[in-house]
Write a protein that holds these residues in place. Structure first.
Motif, PDB file in Angstrom:
ATOM      1  N   ASN A 142      47.412  40.039  35.895  1.00  0.00           N
ATOM      2  CA  ASN A 142      46.535  39.060  35.244  1.00  0.00           C
ATOM      3  C   ASN A 142      45.337  38.838  36.148  1.00  0.00           C
TER       4      ASN A 142
ATOM      5  N   ARG B   5      42.735  37.714  32.288  1.00  0.00           N
ATOM      6  CA  ARG B   5      42.724  38.913  31.450  1.00  0.00           C
ATOM      7  C   ARG B   5      43.897  39.808  31.823  1.00  0.00           C
TER       8      ARG B   5
ATOM      9  N   THR C 148      45.771  43.086  32.347  1.00  0.00           N
ATOM     10  CA  THR C 148      45.407  44.476  32.629  1.00  0.00           C
ATOM     11  C   THR C 148      46.674  45.315  32.680  1.00  0.00           C
TER      12      THR C 148
END
Length: 277
Positions: A131, A135, A137
Motif C-alpha cells: 500500500n 494505493r 500495488t
C-alpha cells in the motif's frame, strides 16, 4: 420457537470454532510454505502414472499469494520435455497441509533397459502487494527450483509414504517459504478471483522453511493415487487399467470435506430457521 440452552449451544459451538480457526489463520507474521513432496532425489521403478505432489503449509493464506505452477520435465539429454499441468484455481485450501498433485504418464528406462535420469523444473508464482500512499500495488513473480531423479528397472515403486518418512531425502528438498507480514483487501476481487493479497516482509521475504515437516500417511497416499487414476481414466485413451463405471467411487479426503461442509451448512440453516440468529 423457543430453544433450550443446550440446543442453542449445540448450534453456536461449531460456528464459533470455525470463526476461531479463521482468526488463527490470520495471525502475522506468518510463513506460507510450498514443498515438493514427490519426487525426491532418488531412484524409482518405471510407472504408468508417475506422481508429482506438492504440499502447502499454512494453507489458509495461500490464496492471498495468487499461487501458480509452471512445470517442465526434461530427460537427461535436455532435448525432450513434457509439460505436466497443475492448475490451482479450483483448489480448496482448507486442509492443513493441503496437497496438490498431477502426474506424468509412461516414465520408463531407455529402449535397451538402461536407467534414465529426469529433471523436474518447477517454477512457483507468488504475488506480493503493498500500500503506497493509499494505493494498492500488485507485484510478485515466479521463482525456480528443480529436482533430479532416476528411473531404473527393479527399483522401488513410487511411494509417497516412504519418501516423506526418509529425512535424508527431504533435507535439501525443493521448497519455498514466504514470510508474510499481513494481507490487504482487494475490492472488487480482481486478483485472479481472490479478495486478499499477501504482503511480504521487506527485510526478509523468504525464510529457510522446513520441508521435512510434511509426512504423507497411507490414507492420504491412497486418496492421491485414486484421484490421479480417476483423472487418467477420464482421458479419451487411458494409459492405465480403469475400474468399471459401476464400481463405487473411492472415498477420499474430498468426500469427507464435502460431507462436513454439508453437515455444517445444514446446521446453520437449521439454526437460522429456528430464529437463533
Amino acid at each position: 420457537m423457543y430453544l433450550t440452552t443446550t440446543t442453542r449451544f449445540s448450534c453456536i459451538l461449531p460456528l464459533v470454532l470455525l470463526w476461531a480457526m479463521q482468526v488463527e489463520a490470520a495471525t502475522f507474521p506468518a510463513t506460507v510454505e510450498v514443498d515438493l513432496v514427490f519426487p525426491r532425489n532418488d531412484t524409482y521403478a518405471p510407472a504408468s502414472l508417475f506422481p508429482i505432489v506438492f504440499a502447502f503449509r499454512n494453507a489458509a493464506l495461500v490464496p492471498s499469494l495468487d499461487p501458480g505452477f509452471d512445470l517442465v520435465l526434461w530427460d537427461s539429454t535436455m532435448t525432450n520435455a513434457t509439460d505436466p499441468v497443475l492448475n490451482l484455481k479450483s483448489t480448496n485450501f482448507t486442509s492443513e497441509p493441503t496437497f496438490v498433485y498431477t502426474y506424468v504418464a509412461g516414465l520408463n528406462t531407455t529402449a535397451d533397459g538402461a536407467p534414465t535420469s529426469f529433471i523436474l523444473s518447477w517454477a512457483f508464482g507468488a504475488g506480493n502487494c503493498s500500500n503506497q500512499g493509499g494505493r494498492l500495488t500488485l507485484g510478485g513473480g515466479f521463482r525456480d527450483n528443480s529436482v533430479i531423479f532416476t528411473i531404473r528397472d527393479g527399483a522401488q515403486q513410487p511411494d509417497l509414504v516412504a519418501a516423506t518418512a526418509n529425512n535424508a531425502l527431504c533435507t535439501n528438498a525443493s521448497h519455498f517459504a514466504f514470510n508474510l507480514t499481513g494481507t490487504l483487501d482487494v475490492q472488487p476481487a480482481q486478483y485472479d478471483g481472490h479478495d486478499t493479497c499477501a504482503v511480504f516482509s521487506d527485510v526478509q521475504p523468504l525464510v529457510p522453511g522446513d520441508p521435512c515437516a510434511v509426512h504423507v500417511d497411507s490414507t492420504v497416499a491412497s486418496s492421491i493415487s485414486a484421484a490421479l487414476t480417476a483423472t487418467a481414466c477420464a482421458a479419451v485413451s487411458p494409459v492405465v487399467s480403469c475400474p468399471s463405471k459401476d464400481s463405487a467411487a473411492p472415498r477420499g479426503w474430498n468426500m469427507v470435506q464435502t460431507r462436513v461442509a454439508t453437515l455444517l451448512g445444514g446446521l446453520v440453516a437449521t439454526c437460522v430457521s429456528m430464529q437463533l440468529f
